[in-house]
Design an enzyme around this catalytic site. Sequence first.
Site, mmCIF file in Angstrom:
data_model
loop_
_atom_site.group_PDB
_atom_site.id
_atom_site.type_symbol
_atom_site.label_atom_id
_atom_site.label_comp_id
_atom_site.label_asym_id
_atom_site.label_seq_id
_atom_site.Cartn_x
_atom_site.Cartn_y
_atom_site.Cartn_z
ATOM 1 C CE1 TYR A 53 -3.379 2.854 0.560
ATOM 2 C CE2 TYR A 53 -1.993 3.479 2.413
ATOM 3 C CZ TYR A 53 -3.022 3.760 1.529
ATOM 4 O OH TYR A 53 -3.669 4.959 1.611
ATOM 5 C CG HIS A 83 -3.517 14.089 -0.403
ATOM 6 N ND1 HIS A 83 -3.694 13.533 -1.656
ATOM 7 C CD2 HIS A 83 -3.896 13.120 0.476
ATOM 8 C CE1 HIS A 83 -4.158 12.303 -1.536
ATOM 9 N NE2 HIS A 83 -4.288 12.028 -0.248
ATOM 10 C CG ASN A 195 -1.072 8.154 6.499
ATOM 11 O OD1 ASN A 195 -1.833 8.424 7.410
ATOM 12 N ND2 ASN A 195 -1.302 7.186 5.629
ATOM 13 C CE1 TYR A 278 -20.729 26.720 47.906
ATOM 14 C CE2 TYR A 278 -21.591 25.969 45.799
ATOM 15 C CZ TYR A 278 -21.646 25.974 47.179
ATOM 16 O OH TYR A 278 -22.601 25.238 47.824
ATOM 17 N NE ARG A 281 -17.276 28.006 51.147
ATOM 18 C CZ ARG A 281 -18.485 27.427 51.205
ATOM 19 N NH1 ARG A 281 -18.603 26.177 51.609
ATOM 20 N NH2 ARG A 281 -19.568 28.088 50.859
ATOM 21 C CG PHE A 327 -3.795 6.616 9.820
ATOM 22 C CD1 PHE A 327 -5.172 6.730 9.979
ATOM 23 C CD2 PHE A 327 -3.309 5.522 9.130
ATOM 24 C CE1 PHE A 327 -6.034 5.783 9.476
ATOM 25 C CE2 PHE A 327 -4.174 4.568 8.610
ATOM 26 C CZ PHE A 327 -5.548 4.698 8.787
ATOM 27 C CD GLU A 413 -9.205 7.332 4.009
ATOM 28 O OE1 GLU A 413 -9.511 8.542 4.100
ATOM 29 O OE2 GLU A 413 -8.225 6.929 3.350
#
Length: 506
Positions: A53, A83, A195, A278, A281, A327, A413
């Site tokens: 791959y 990309h 990646n 609060y 405290r 990834f 994906e």
Amino acid sequence: MEIIIGSIPLSIEDVVRVARYDHKVEIDQESKKKVNHSREYVEKLLAERRVVYGLTTGFGKFSETYIPSEQAKQLQINLIRSHACGLGNPFPKEVARAIILLRVNALLQGHSGIRLKVIETMVEMLNKGVTPVIPEQGSLGASGDLAPLAHLALVLMGEGEAYYEGEQMDGGKALASAGIQPVSLEAKEGLALINGTQVMTAVGTLACWDAQQLANWADCTAALTTDVLRGVKQAFEPETHDIRPHAGQKQVAKNILKLTKDSKLMTEQGELRVQDAYSLRCAPQVHGASRDALEHIQEKLVIEINSVTDNPLIFAEEDKVISGGNFHGQPIALAMDYLSIAAAELANISERRIERMVNPQLNDPLPGFLTKEGGMNSGLMIPQYAAASVVSENKSLAHPASVDSIPSSANQEDHVSMGTTAARKAAQIVGNAYKVLAIELFCGARAADYQNPENLGKGTKWAYSFCREHVPFIEEDHVMHPYFRKLEHLMKDIETTQQLEQQINA
């Protein structure tokens, strides 16, 4: 100071020093051997024409498409160009530098199959100040931070855009100006560069560092506010916290006691009131919970900083190439959503303390809105509005990103982390929280002027003096925005935070 990377694990502080303070980087020799061994194995796979791959196949849904080895180089170039689809404004330079550092550190583990020359070029970029312009939007946080990391890879190839010596320019020109040769990518290298989870981790690492310093400042401003409002000191004494021994809670109580030590303003239980509201405290319980969260977040980030998160992974010794899911950004996505909540809460309770200091129904004996000529002057009325606005914005930003997922690549994906979105939101919340704490410090110093600063505790007097060193006391109405901004920046500065730590640890 030079940071050695590779076999020696990086710390969060290492990342901050390289990203924010331009410390130099050097690769250790053992890592160079690992990288070269991994690359030799990749060359062997290519020679044997094995189907692997990203090496001899397409990407994502195209993983079943075989690519002849003679086209492997063009495949990598096409990958980077296709990309580089980032959107929006560029990340700050410090984030881009952190991204390069973390990607280099992952590649040096010797499981990515990239040539040493490519990694050394990235180190040159860091050391010579060539910083890629990386858009901050466009990552799904699984299959790695593909789009933003592709913009980093473009500059390595002599394309894209980069900053150099204060100027934004063509990536090739930036490299040439710095005397760096662009890289011609070979098989597997484009995929190895993009990646991984380094974008979300870089953003998250800087945000976590800032949040850890923020936690110290929150204890400091809480101590100052409690001091000027003549708080009841018994709430911070150890007996209460020893029987509910959360580490963060115990630490905050100890910090506030130290900072208010020798105060002539702090009161005994029943002297002025039996107990405080609060926001005073319960500071140990609230701040402490955020501190405990930050410890967990730091643990996750340190693991990720020193991990290998690309795909496929090369195991040369075992003669294996494994396509897995390192990834996937879910571990960081969840941590970043947790960081958002932890930081938002420090701002939430700070804003409530600001309200108590300025509200004439709550701040006796201080003047309303911390001005003696109310009506003619608005005093510190509107700083509380500004803090409330930012706190409200944080509540919207704190909605978790990690519970969302949008399938991609034709449903190959089909679950993604949105970790980079989570990290970006967390960083924004941390930045907003600093704004609120800067306002609290400003208001606390003004209140101290009306209570006589000499009456403050040892540490709260330091906080007052720090503020007055940079912000003058001006009783009449004036423009306060520049002072808030100045305090905010100073509170993030590493030297100032070290001074505060000395006060806390004294």
